[in-house]
Write an enzyme that holds these catalytic residues in place. Structure first.
Site, short mmCIF file in Angstrom:
data_model
loop_
_atom_site.label_atom_id
_atom_site.label_comp_id
_atom_site.label_asym_id
_atom_site.label_seq_id
_atom_site.Cartn_x
_atom_site.Cartn_y
_atom_site.Cartn_z
N GLU A 136 0.85 -1.19 0.00
CA GLU A 136 0.00 0.00 0.00
C GLU A 136 0.89 1.25 0.00
OE1 GLU A 136 -2.96 -0.12 -0.75
OE2 GLU A 136 -3.54 -2.18 -0.29
N ASP A 317 -19.02 8.84 17.30
CA ASP A 317 -17.58 8.80 17.53
C ASP A 317 -17.31 8.10 18.87
OD1 ASP A 317 -14.90 9.23 17.87
OD2 ASP A 317 -14.99 11.41 17.67
#
Length: 414
Positions: A136, A317
């Site tokens: 990646e 969150d």
């Protein structure tokens, strides 16, 4: 070994396999779409390369930006290569710290780039790092970090094989996409996609999913499966459809409603998002928003209940457990924290990039503003970096949280 190498790497990699064995190049850039076999190819080359050196002086180091993502990705990939080659009896592995060791003492070491300063003192117990793998590769924030890391581990001789495998970022102007285009006699680039891989290796389900996405979302298909950078600038979300969403269209929606909250702090607004996700067409419809500053959690809960949006669960969150408790205390019983693990923020963004985002500016003006203007960071030379800014993204975060039950469900990959 118990297997012919041609049984393990696809024909599209045969020439590159010979190139690596004959040390024709130093840097091997391997952009590719999903299912292109690039990670499998690199893992095979690293294991084979170490085993060919009978002196035990050749070692490998494998990098990802976030250390916490390595065990389930590159570590497992090297284990696959060892098993596939039929040489597992010649290797031993451990996970703390993560490494493989060959019978002659050669090592494959794994490191995250969360703290690149620690790399200055890293070295194998014998020999040098002959093989360096950036999995990646485009996760790296830019060329400066890449240069620093390579200088830290490329010591001893000039005889290295450096692999940079990645799914090309969506923006053509991303630094990684541009970097591999720079002419360099020491580098070679091979772009691959799943159509170059034997179909039986991929399976019917993989091929059917690729064809389905090709039909319903051609742009996402080109990026995800063919590895094409389909965005022309620094935009994070290029697949936005701006149009009116009439009430008649919403009234037929009775399931797959998702809701999320990004809590405000100081001058930052709190953002509540209500949306519909159509998995058949990979489309997200933004139905409503609450975007306010200065409200207490109790006042926010009251507004959500008054709009009758306590009918579906709300994902928030998880860094705000007290705020989640406040919402529950004020009547929003089906409120929960989002999923958290290393790399999850970037993964949510990547997942959203591959869906069509249908936005009605009248219904969700702040969703429209944030999603259409959200762009990657740009360096002083105008090169688009891989970093997304942590600002002006409150509805984006709320959207990402709301879809957690889908994003991290098996079969719904980014």
């Amino acid at each position: 070994m118990t297997k012919d190498i041609k049984e393990l790497i696809a024909p599209c990699y045969y020439d590159l396999h010979r190139d690596i064995r004959e040390h024709r190049h130093t840097f091997y850039n391997l952009p590719g779409g999903r299912g292109s076999g690039k990670s499998s190819f690199v893992s095979i080359e690293i294991v084979l390369g170490i085993m060919r050196d009978k002196t035990g002086q050749s070692n490998a180091i494998v990098f990802r930006l976030v250390a916490g993502t390595m065990r389930e990705s590159v570590f497992s990939q090297i284990q696959w290569a060892v098993d596939a080659l039929g040489v597992s009896h010649l290797w031993k592995s451990k996970v703390s710290p993560m490494q493989f060791e060959y019978v002659n003492g050669a090592q494959i070491i794994f490191r995250g780039l969360d703290d690149a300063l620690k790399l200055k003192s890293i070295k194998p117990k014998q020999g040098k790092f002959s093989f360096i793998w950036f999995e990646e590769f485009s996760e790296l924030p830019g060329e400066l970090l890449l240069r620093s890391v390579q200088q830290s581990v490329m010591r001893g001789t000039d005889d290295f094989s450096v692999f940079r495998s990645f799914n090309p970022p969506i923006s053509l102007n991303n630094w990684a996409n541009q970097y591999i285009q720079i002419p360099d006699d020491k580098s070679i680039t091979l772009l691959t996609d799943y159509t170059m891989i034997p179909p039986e290796w991929l399976g019917a389900s993989f091929l059917a999913e690729a064809e389905r996405l090709k039909e319903i979302n051609p742009m996402a298909y080109r990026h995800e499966y063919l590895g094409e950078p389909v965005g022309t600038g620094g935009e994070v979300f290029p697949n936005i459809e701006v149009r009116t969403i009439p009430d008649s269209e919403i009234q037929v929606v009775v399931d797959r409603i998702y809701q999320g909250i990004d809590f405000g702090f100081a001058v930052d607004p709190a953002a509540f998002i209500r949306l519909y996700y159509d998995p058949k067409h990979e489309a997200i419809y933004f139905l409503d928003e609450i975007y306010v500053r200065g409200w207490s959690n109790a006042r926010l809960a009251q507004e959500i209940i008054e709009r009758k949006y306590d009918d579906f669960a709300i994902t928030c969150d998880c860094a705000e457990p007290k705020s989640i408790a406040d919402l529950k205390d004020n009547g929003l019983w089906y409120t929960r924290g989002c999923y958290k693990r290393p790399g999850c923020v970037e993964y949510r963004i990547k997942w959203l990039q591959h869906r069509k985002l249908i936005i009605d500016p009248k219904r969700t003006p702040n969703v429209y503003r944030e999603f259409t203007t959200y762009s990657y960071e740009i360096d002083k030379n105008g090169v688009v970096l891989s970093q997304v800014p942590d600002r002006d993204n409150h509805t984006i975060d709320a959207t990402a949280y709301s879809l957690d039950p889908v994003v991290f469900r098996r079969g719904h990959s980014a």
